[in-house]
Write a protein that holds these residues in place. Structure first.
Motif, PDB file in Angstrom:
ATOM      1  N   PHE A  15       1.000  -1.432   0.222  1.00 38.08           N
ATOM      2  CA  PHE A  15      -0.257   0.020   0.567  1.00 38.08           C
ATOM      3  C   PHE A  15       1.167   1.830   0.062  1.00 38.08           C
ATOM      4  O   PHE A  15       0.358   2.309  -0.139  1.00 38.08           O
ATOM      5  CB  PHE A  15      -0.736   0.578   1.653  1.00 38.08           C
ATOM      6  N   LYS A  16       2.304   0.606   0.286  1.00 37.64           N
ATOM      7  CA  LYS A  16       3.150   1.984   0.396  1.00 37.64           C
ATOM      8  C   LYS A  16       3.462   2.368  -1.127  1.00 37.64           C
ATOM      9  O   LYS A  16       3.786   3.769  -1.548  1.00 37.64           O
ATOM     10  CB  LYS A  16       3.941   1.869   1.021  1.00 37.64           C
ATOM     11  N   VAL A  17       3.169   1.651  -2.200  1.00 38.52           N
ATOM     12  CA  VAL A  17       4.201   1.906  -3.233  1.00 38.52           C
ATOM     13  C   VAL A  17       2.561   2.894  -3.860  1.00 38.52           C
ATOM     14  O   VAL A  17       1.760   2.652  -4.543  1.00 38.52           O
ATOM     15  CB  VAL A  17       3.568   0.475  -4.325  1.00 38.52           C
ATOM     16  N   ASN A  18       3.269   3.494  -4.433  1.00 38.84           N
ATOM     17  CA  ASN A  18       2.672   5.042  -5.336  1.00 38.84           C
ATOM     18  C   ASN A  18       2.651   4.279  -6.878  1.00 38.84           C
ATOM     19  O   ASN A  18       3.688   4.308  -7.505  1.00 38.84           O
ATOM     20  CB  ASN A  18       2.917   5.661  -5.316  1.00 38.84           C
ATOM     21  N   ASN A  49      -1.211   6.800  -6.363  1.00 40.61           N
ATOM     22  CA  ASN A  49      -1.915   5.980  -6.229  1.00 40.61           C
ATOM     23  C   ASN A  49      -1.676   4.833  -5.887  1.00 40.61           C
ATOM     24  O   ASN A  49      -0.796   4.878  -7.019  1.00 40.61           O
ATOM     25  CB  ASN A  49      -3.265   5.835  -7.071  1.00 40.61           C
ATOM     26  N   CYS A  50      -2.350   3.783  -5.276  1.00 39.34           N
ATOM     27  CA  CYS A  50      -1.992   2.238  -5.037  1.00 39.34           C
ATOM     28  C   CYS A  50      -1.957   1.776  -6.313  1.00 39.34           C
ATOM     29  O   CYS A  50      -2.987   1.527  -6.034  1.00 39.34           O
ATOM     30  CB  CYS A  50      -2.247   2.019  -3.388  1.00 39.34           C
TER      31      CYS A  50
END
Length: 219
Positions: A15-18, A49-50
């Motif tokens: 969820f930290k990946v954008n 956004n993830c």
């Protein structure tokens, strides 16, 4: 879908990946009619956004909002709804085949299962079959002549491993509708396995598998 997710660390990481920004924001000095001013569509692309949707399942949630508490053999997802299934140190109990059948149900065609497990649960070292006194396996005549032991990637003596249980697991996975892609055995304690869902193959209703129990030792 993360089966047996523990504290849902995988979801937290993903969820930290954008999505990377594809356009730079316009300067405040630029005129509104300038070609470099972003359109509404471009602004939407610029938003971070993830790109992942992660479903985390475990027996209990312990108050973690990312975790859906449930039986891993009966998760609340529709048929063919996910691309990847993950089992990280999660193939416990005697109903492992039921977990895999459920993963087969929710995976799309050609979906992938990634498994990380303790090697000793699927393999035996040669020392398991010998007396407790020897600390290395018997050397071949060639090794005796050279006076050397074969070393593994860790620099330690490479014990011969009995992989009958692992081979049986791969056979059961095929019966359950999954084909082996890779097995990474470079780590001394753990291995990574990857399987792909076989399109059109229905999982066996009678196939079963139980890995050896994991014994924790003080080091």
């Amino acid at each position: 879908a993360d089966f047996g997710c523990g504290d849902a660390v995988l979801a937290e990481k993903l969820f930290k990946v954008n999505v990377p920004t594809l356009f730079s924001a316009p300067s405040t000095k630029e005129k509104k009619g300038s070609s470099s001013v972003l359109t509404v569509k471009q602004k939407l692309v610029c938003q971070k956004n993830c790109p992942f949707i992660v479903h985390s399942f475990d027996l209990v949630s312990n108050g973690n909002s990312l975790i859906t508490p449930c039986d891993m053999a009966n998760v609340p997802l529709g048929d063919k709804s996910v691309d990847v299934g993950v089992f990280c140190l999660a193939l416990m109990g005697t109903n492992i085949a039921e977990f895999i059948r459920e993963a087969h149900r929710i995976l799309r065609d050609n979906g992938v299962i990634k498994i990380a497990e303790v090697r000793s649960r699927f393999e035996k070292s040669a020392s398991d079959n010998e007396s407790k006194s020897p600390t290395v396996t018997k050397r071949s005549k060639t090794q005796q002549k050279s006076g050397k032991n074969i070393l593994d990637t860790t620099g330690e003596v490479n014990h011969t491993r009995d992989t009958k249980l692992l081979d049986h697991f791969i056979t059961v996975m095929m019966q359950l509708g999954f084909k082996k892609i890779t097995i990474d055995q470079s780590n001394k304690m753990f291995f990574m396995m990857e399987f792909r869902k076989i399109q059109g193959k229905k999982p066996s209703k009678t196939a079963t598998f139980t890995a050896k129990p994991c014994i924790y030792k003080r080091r």
